[in-house]
Design an enzyme around this catalytic site. Structure first.
Site, mmCIF file in Angstrom:
data_model
loop_
_atom_site.group_PDB
_atom_site.id
_atom_site.type_symbol
_atom_site.label_atom_id
_atom_site.label_comp_id
_atom_site.label_asym_id
_atom_site.label_seq_id
_atom_site.Cartn_x
_atom_site.Cartn_y
_atom_site.Cartn_z
ATOM 1 N N LYS A 271 5.336 -4.895 10.191
ATOM 2 C CA LYS A 271 6.038 -5.462 9.087
ATOM 3 C C LYS A 271 7.430 -6.378 9.184
ATOM 4 O O LYS A 271 7.867 -6.224 10.536
ATOM 5 C CB LYS A 271 6.349 -4.894 8.312
ATOM 6 C CG LYS A 271 5.218 -3.958 7.363
ATOM 7 C CD LYS A 271 5.236 -2.604 6.768
ATOM 8 C CE LYS A 271 4.123 -2.277 6.251
ATOM 9 N NZ LYS A 271 3.726 -2.899 4.838
ATOM 10 N N ARG A 345 -5.567 3.590 4.012
ATOM 11 C CA ARG A 345 -7.067 3.742 3.582
ATOM 12 C C ARG A 345 -7.677 4.459 5.135
ATOM 13 O O ARG A 345 -8.792 5.068 4.712
ATOM 14 C CB ARG A 345 -8.168 2.056 3.527
ATOM 15 C CG ARG A 345 -7.920 1.384 4.630
ATOM 16 C CD ARG A 345 -7.967 -0.238 4.149
ATOM 17 N NE ARG A 345 -7.288 -0.370 3.932
ATOM 18 C CZ ARG A 345 -7.167 -2.246 2.943
ATOM 19 N NH1 ARG A 345 -8.475 -2.675 2.936
ATOM 20 N NH2 ARG A 345 -6.134 -2.575 2.416
HETATM 21 N N1 BES Z 1 2.072 0.509 2.623
HETATM 22 C C1 BES Z 1 1.803 -0.665 2.545
HETATM 23 C C2 BES Z 1 1.512 -1.134 1.423
HETATM 24 C C3 BES Z 1 2.573 -1.632 0.606
HETATM 25 C C4 BES Z 1 3.369 -2.321 0.064
HETATM 26 C C5 BES Z 1 2.979 -0.384 -0.243
HETATM 27 C C6 BES Z 1 4.304 -3.073 -0.461
HETATM 28 C C7 BES Z 1 4.780 -0.627 -0.810
HETATM 29 C C8 BES Z 1 5.421 -1.594 -1.185
HETATM 30 C C9 BES Z 1 0.457 -0.626 3.072
HETATM 31 O O1 BES Z 1 -0.027 0.305 4.416
HETATM 32 C C10 BES Z 1 0.255 -2.591 3.831
HETATM 33 O O2 BES Z 1 0.699 -2.851 4.165
HETATM 34 N N2 BES Z 1 -1.528 -3.195 3.390
HETATM 35 C C11 BES Z 1 -1.206 -4.521 3.621
HETATM 36 C C12 BES Z 1 -2.688 -4.455 3.877
HETATM 37 C C13 BES Z 1 -3.220 -5.664 4.330
HETATM 38 C C14 BES Z 1 -2.462 -5.821 6.287
HETATM 39 C C15 BES Z 1 -4.535 -5.773 4.629
HETATM 40 C C16 BES Z 1 -0.340 -4.963 3.035
HETATM 41 O O3 BES Z 1 -1.180 -5.162 1.501
HETATM 42 O O4 BES Z 1 -0.244 -6.281 3.015
HETATM 43 ZN ZN ZN Z 2 0.958 -0.692 5.696
#
Ligand code: BES
Ligand code: ZN
Ligand code: ZN
Length: 493
Positions: A271, A345
């Site tokens: 990230k 997931r």
């Molecule tokens: N933990 C994150 C989702 C999240 C985002 C939680 C903002 C709290 C605040 C999750 O694991 C994630 O990174 N999801 C990605 C999925 C994508 C790579 C398909 C996302 O939402 O960007």
């Molecule tokens: Zn994630």
């Protein structure tokens, strides 16, 4: 903070500060129950042009002419159909003002606008939620704000009938605060090992069974997706299985599944820095489930409830799982990794498949900070609800509403499943740029039989508040706890 109900009027309770309430358009405050004091406060409201909008506060200094030196009138906003919701927020606001004034003892006049027990309960919940702060790492005593020590809820009804609902409100609020504490702890403290130990200790306190599964056991079970996520971390994965059994006959079996990614760096699909900042909150689902379990006995839950917490850290170590890897999940379905940041997931997949197969629940609820997409869709304070069981979904949305949380049902379009189905494996773990919260929910749905009653609560928005409200301080919010406990309570009646 201690909370207790007393039968009294606000002119006679001795406290550092007393609060009463008014709806928009009210000429005088409600819940004072002393004619002279009420008149004086009404005159003050008029003089200050106090409109009683939600969260508005009027502070009146009596200079010692009444039992309390200061009286607050807190606005409830428009008089709607559920005064509890407005009162909860207003009571939280009153506590925040009281803290700023360094009040030790606060009296709150519960307004007679409905069932006294239910209203006193909402007031107690609001007070405890508004009084929450995470200050255990502050070393400068001047920076630690004074806390309100005692709250007296002044009611105009026999206290005997009010004590029980107030006690239930306290139980719920304390569970919410436990979940907040877990989220607020720094991620290197609240790692999978530590969180499993907290779960065990809390289970013991609450009289629940708890079993902690380590890596060898998870391998033997075939929880390969969950284990893959943990591979990039030096912290080994843990799964906690907690069990609550009701006294007397059970009304059915419910499984709660919590996403417990104690830190989500994104893995090799790292990230960007500002997106990583609050990713200690990625165990907010597991925190909510853990906290809910601790309160089931005290709210009189009549269901047998199992909790599965999937505790892992998503990191970039040399053994980290990679884009392109193909994993065989507990369900038997294979998943190609399109993005290591869609790890939640994978953790849930194994646990949900396990739960459906081995525990055969009447209902399954998973709670997870699953997608950024749900925050884009619904904003920061709303829980996305995904389910194919209409009645169950409606019941959870309503439980949330009356407990003070907002849930919004999202669709599960079957044809979007195609977005998860190209590639060399049965599924990929990312569905492309659009509808990300929906494709994530559809992915989870593939892990359990279609007939399984199930709801997915995506709490990515509300799990962590970056801007405080009356009821929620900056940081972990305990999102989901009130909704879950509210549902168990009403379904147990
Ligand atoms: N933990 C994150 C989702 C999240 C985002 C939680 C903002 C709290 C605040 C999750 O694991 C994630 O990174 N999801 C990605 C999925 C994508 C790579 C398909 C996302 O939402 O960007
Ligand atoms: Zn994630
Ligand atoms: Zn995550």
């Amino acid at each position: 903070m201690r909370v207790k109900a007393i039968r009294a009027n606000l002119a006679e309770v001795k406290a550092d500060l007393a609060a009463c309430f008014a709806f928009e358009g009210d000429q005088r405050p409600r819940g004072v129950r002393d004619k002279t004091l009420e008149k004086e406060l009404a005159a003050e409201m008029r003089a200050e042009r106090f409109k009683a909008g939600a969260g508005d506060v009027l502070v009146w200094n009596t200079n010692g002419r009444y039992a309390c030196r200061r009286y607050l009138v807190v606005g409830l906003g428009e008089e709607g159909n559920d005064a509890r919701v407005a009162l909860r927020a207003a009571a939280a606001k009153a506590i925040r003002v009281a803290e700023r004034q360094s009040a030790d003892r606060v009296a709150i006049g519960v307004p007679p606008v409905g069932d006294a027990g239910a209203l006193a309960r909402a007031t107690a919940e609001g007070a405890l939620l508004g009084g929450y702060r995470f200050d255990r790492y502050l070393s400068d005593p001047r920076k630690i704000r004074a806390k309100v020590k005692q709250v007296e809820l002044a009611v105009d009804a026999p206290v005997g009938g009010v004590r029980k609902p107030v006690g239930a409100g306290e139980v719920v609020a304390r569970a919410v605060c436990l979940a907040r504490d877990l989220v607020n702890e720094p991620p290197s403290e609240m790692n999978p090992g530590r969180m499993s130990r907290v779960a065990r200790a809390e289970a013991k306190k609450a009289g629940l069974q708890a079993r902690v599964l380590g890596v060898p056991e998870l391998k033997k079970l075939g929880m390969n997706a969950l284990l893959a996520v943990a591979r990039g971390s030096s912290e080994p994965a843990r799964v906690v299985h907690m069990t609550y059994k009701p006294k007397g006959k059970s009304k059915g079996r419910v499984v709660l599944v919590g996403k417990g990614v104690t830190f989500d760096s994104g893995g090799l699909n790292l990230k960007p820095g500002n997106f990583m900042l609050h990713m200690k909150s990625d165990m907010g689902g597991a925190a909510a489930v853990l906290a809910t379990m601790t309160a089931l006995g005290e709210i009189g839950c009549k269901y047998e409830v199992h909790a599965l917490l999937g505790l892992v850290e998503n990191m970039t170590g040399a053994a980290a799982y990679k884009p392109g890897d193909i994993l065989r999940t507990y369900s038997g379905k294979t998943v190609e990794i399109g993005n290591t940041d869609a790890e939640g997931r994978l953790v849930l997949a194994d646990l949900m498949a396990y739960a459906a197969k081995r525990l055969k629940p009447d209902h399954m609820i998973d709670v997870a900070t699953l997608t950024g997409a749900v925050v884009v869709a619904l904003g920061p304070h709303c829980i996305g609800a995904f389910s194919r069981d209409d009645a169950f979904c409606d019941a959870l949305v309503e439980a949330g509403r009356s407990a003070g949380e907002t849930l919004w049902r999202m669709p599960m379009f079957d044809d979007y499943l195609d977005l998860l189905k190209d590639g060399p494996a049965d599924l990929t773990n990312v569905g492309g740029r659009y509808g990300g919260a929906i494709t994530a929910a559809l992915f989870l749905g593939e892990m359990i039989p279609r007939e399984q009653s199930w709801i997915h609560l995506d709490i990515a928005g509300p799990a962590f508040y970056e801007k405080e409200t009356a009821e929620v301080a900056f940081g972990g919010s305990g999102a989901g706890v009130r909704t879950l406990l509210g549902w168990f309570e009403s379904a147990s009646r």
